[in-house]
Design a protein around this motif. Structure first.
Motif, short mmCIF file in Angstrom:
data_model
loop_
_atom_site.label_atom_id
_atom_site.label_comp_id
_atom_site.label_asym_id
_atom_site.label_seq_id
_atom_site.Cartn_x
_atom_site.Cartn_y
_atom_site.Cartn_z
N ARG A 1 0.85 -1.19 0.00
CA ARG A 1 0.00 0.00 0.00
C ARG A 1 0.89 1.24 0.00
N ASP A 2 0.27 2.39 -0.21
CA ASP A 2 0.99 3.66 -0.17
C ASP A 2 1.11 4.08 1.29
N VAL A 3 2.34 4.13 1.81
CA VAL A 3 2.51 4.39 3.24
C VAL A 3 3.86 5.05 3.48
N LEU A 4 3.91 5.91 4.48
CA LEU A 4 5.15 6.51 4.94
C LEU A 4 5.50 5.90 6.29
N TYR A 5 6.67 5.26 6.37
CA TYR A 5 7.16 4.76 7.64
C TYR A 5 8.08 5.82 8.23
N THR A 6 7.67 6.37 9.37
CA THR A 6 8.29 7.56 9.92
C THR A 6 8.75 7.30 11.36
N PRO A 7 9.62 8.15 11.87
CA PRO A 7 9.88 8.11 13.31
C PRO A 7 8.65 8.60 14.06
N PRO A 8 8.49 8.20 15.32
CA PRO A 8 7.40 8.77 16.13
C PRO A 8 7.57 10.28 16.27
N ASP A 9 6.46 10.98 16.34
CA ASP A 9 6.54 12.44 16.43
C ASP A 9 7.25 12.90 17.70
N ALA A 10 7.18 12.07 18.75
CA ALA A 10 7.81 12.47 20.01
C ALA A 10 9.31 12.22 20.04
N ALA A 11 9.84 11.57 19.00
CA ALA A 11 11.27 11.29 18.97
C ALA A 11 12.06 12.60 19.01
N GLU A 12 13.14 12.60 19.75
CA GLU A 12 13.95 13.81 19.91
C GLU A 12 14.92 13.94 18.73
N LEU A 13 14.35 14.37 17.60
CA LEU A 13 15.11 14.53 16.37
C LEU A 13 15.05 15.98 15.94
N THR A 14 16.02 16.37 15.12
CA THR A 14 16.03 17.72 14.56
C THR A 14 16.11 17.63 13.05
N PRO A 15 15.13 18.18 12.31
CA PRO A 15 14.00 18.99 12.80
C PRO A 15 12.95 18.15 13.54
N PHE A 16 12.40 18.74 14.59
CA PHE A 16 11.44 18.05 15.44
C PHE A 16 10.10 17.88 14.71
N ALA A 17 9.51 16.67 14.85
CA ALA A 17 8.19 16.36 14.27
C ALA A 17 8.14 16.65 12.77
N PHE A 18 9.26 16.40 12.09
CA PHE A 18 9.28 16.63 10.64
C PHE A 18 8.16 15.88 9.94
N SER A 19 8.01 14.60 10.25
CA SER A 19 7.04 13.77 9.52
C SER A 19 5.63 14.30 9.66
N GLU A 20 5.25 14.67 10.88
CA GLU A 20 3.91 15.20 11.11
C GLU A 20 3.68 16.46 10.28
N ASP A 21 4.68 17.34 10.25
CA ASP A 21 4.52 18.59 9.51
C ASP A 21 4.52 18.37 8.01
N TRP A 22 5.39 17.48 7.53
CA TRP A 22 5.46 17.20 6.10
C TRP A 22 4.16 16.55 5.62
N ILE A 23 3.67 15.60 6.38
CA ILE A 23 2.42 14.92 5.99
C ILE A 23 1.26 15.90 5.98
N ALA A 24 1.22 16.82 6.92
CA ALA A 24 0.16 17.83 6.91
C ALA A 24 0.21 18.67 5.64
N LEU A 25 1.41 19.03 5.21
CA LEU A 25 1.55 19.79 3.96
C LEU A 25 1.18 18.94 2.75
N ILE A 26 1.52 17.66 2.77
CA ILE A 26 1.12 16.77 1.67
C ILE A 26 -0.40 16.75 1.55
N GLU A 27 -1.09 16.61 2.67
CA GLU A 27 -2.55 16.55 2.63
C GLU A 27 -3.15 17.87 2.18
N GLU A 28 -2.52 18.98 2.52
CA GLU A 28 -2.99 20.28 2.02
C GLU A 28 -2.87 20.36 0.51
#
Length: 401
Positions: free
Chosen positions: A302-329
């Protein structure tokens, strides 16, 4: 292969039992005849074709025994073969999977580079999915069939050259595969020293052709004629589109020539392909480019993005959540663009997990469905690329404030 008119696909009808059992037509000719001789022939002698055991079961009927290159492997039962005839003929090919299940809807090349899926009524699959029978009418010449579109090493090299020429990217060989085939990188320098590093990978698993198509469409949208060059200039780009040339060449399901899944070798780096990728990344870091993002293109069910959890302490923080929101827009479809699988694959040496664990930066695996419509793959990729450009633009604006 030379262009040919659209092939007329046959209803199986009397070729199969009323119960839908995927059993070849009862043989009427000698069983020992070679698949590569006769009025209708089957061959597997081109780049990406495995060398499966082939049995002729009738004058124009064959059985392929579909087995992986190594045992205990991800079930990705790839196949690719040519059928040859001098005059229009009905043909049938049975796919026998002794230890696996039929997965990929067969595709047929109707002219050079133009592929379509065989319709459902041309493919009969047994209830246990361990057998499938393809039935079709072929025209004079060679007809190519594959589990997905066949993209040879020569095709891939031509694409890299053409892409680099139209985008101004630099091509260079960063190493060799286990069997001595070149591993080529594409790169685009940042406008200033010390810019963040973005890495884009592809081609680790040979049958995952939708990932190849998605990667190409993504790169075309991101770096093509309508690219926002001011955004692109703010980052250092390293692109490795075809990391497993030996596996592609030999029609492997998953592994390189060393019998290893390359996406389980990030961190150990025991294979020359992943070692070359690591060295290329380290060279960029040594030049002052801090790792910022890794995208690794694949295909699955299926079409899916396997991402780190949003709470993971990565930089940039919560990249996946923000990128996916822009994709849906950006996405114009009625259904969500991608599913999401927020998983870190703890303890598994995949590219995205290694990247996050090593550099505290997000790694994302971008997956397209095996049977996703090819126009949808293009649309998804273009949308994801536009969304990434927006994200990077906004990130630059914030950092400048």
């Amino acid at each position: 292969m030379t262009p040919k008119p659209l092939l007329r696909l046959l209803m199986l009808g009397a070729a199969l039992t009323a119960a839908g059992c995927a059993t070849p037509v009862a043989p009427s000719g000698p069983q020992s005849a070679s698949c590569e001789s006769g009025a209708v022939r089957l061959t597997q002698d081109f780049s990406t074709a495995p060398d499966y055991a082939c049995e002729r079961t009738d004058d124009a009927a064959f059985k392929l025994t579909v087995l992986p290159e190594d045992p205990d492997i991800n079930p990705s039962p790839w196949y690719a073969f040519d059928l040859h005839t001098e005059r229009a003929s009905e043909a049938q090919v049975a796919l026998d999977y002794p230890d696996y299940r039929h997965r990929y809807q067969p595709r047929i090349e109707i002219e050079d580079g133009h592929w379509v899926a065989l319709p459902d009524d041309a493919v009969m699959v047994s209830e246990d999915r361990q057998n499938a029978v393809l039935s079709l009418e072929i025209g004079p010449g060679a007809t190519r069939i594959g589990a997905q579109e066949v993209i040879s090493l020569a095709d891939r090299a031509m694409w890299r050259t053409a892409f680099a020429d139209r985008t101004g990217m630099t091509r260079r060989v960063i190493g060799e595969s286990r069997q001595g085939r070149p591993i080529e990188a594409l790169s685009r320098p940042a406008a200033s020293p010390g810019a963040p590093l973005i890495i884009i990978l592809g081609g680790q698993h040979p049958p995952e052709v939708p990932g190849v198509l998605g990667l190409r469409a993504f790169l075309d949208a991101l770096f093509g004629a309508e690219a926002n060059t001011s955004v692109l200039d703010g980052y250092q780009w390293l692109i490795l589109p075809d990391l497993n040339p030996d596996g592609v060449e030999h029609g492997h399901w998953r592994h390189n020539a060393g019998g290893l899944d390359l996406n389980r070798d990030w961190g150990p780096f025991t294979q020359p392909e992943t070692a070359a990728a690591f060295a290329a990344i380290q060279a960029q870091i040594a030049n002052g480019h801090a790792p910022y993002l890794l995208l690794d293109f694949h295909a699955t069910r299926r079409d899916v993005l396997y991402t780190p959890p949003d709470a993971a302490e990565l930089t940039p923080f919560a990249f996946s959540e923000d990128w996916i929101a822009l994709i849906e827009e950006e996405w114009s479809g009625t259904e969500p663009a991608f599913d999401r699988g927020p998983s870190h694959n703890v303890g598994m040496p995949t590219s995205k997990t290694w990247f996050a664990d090593t550099y505290a930066a997000p790694g994302v695996t971008v997956e397209y469905g095996d049977d996703t419509d090819r126009d949808r793959i293009t649309a998804l990729s273009q949308t994801a690329a536009r969304a990434l450009a927006r994200y990077l633009d906004e990130a630059q604006t914030v950092s400048a404030e």
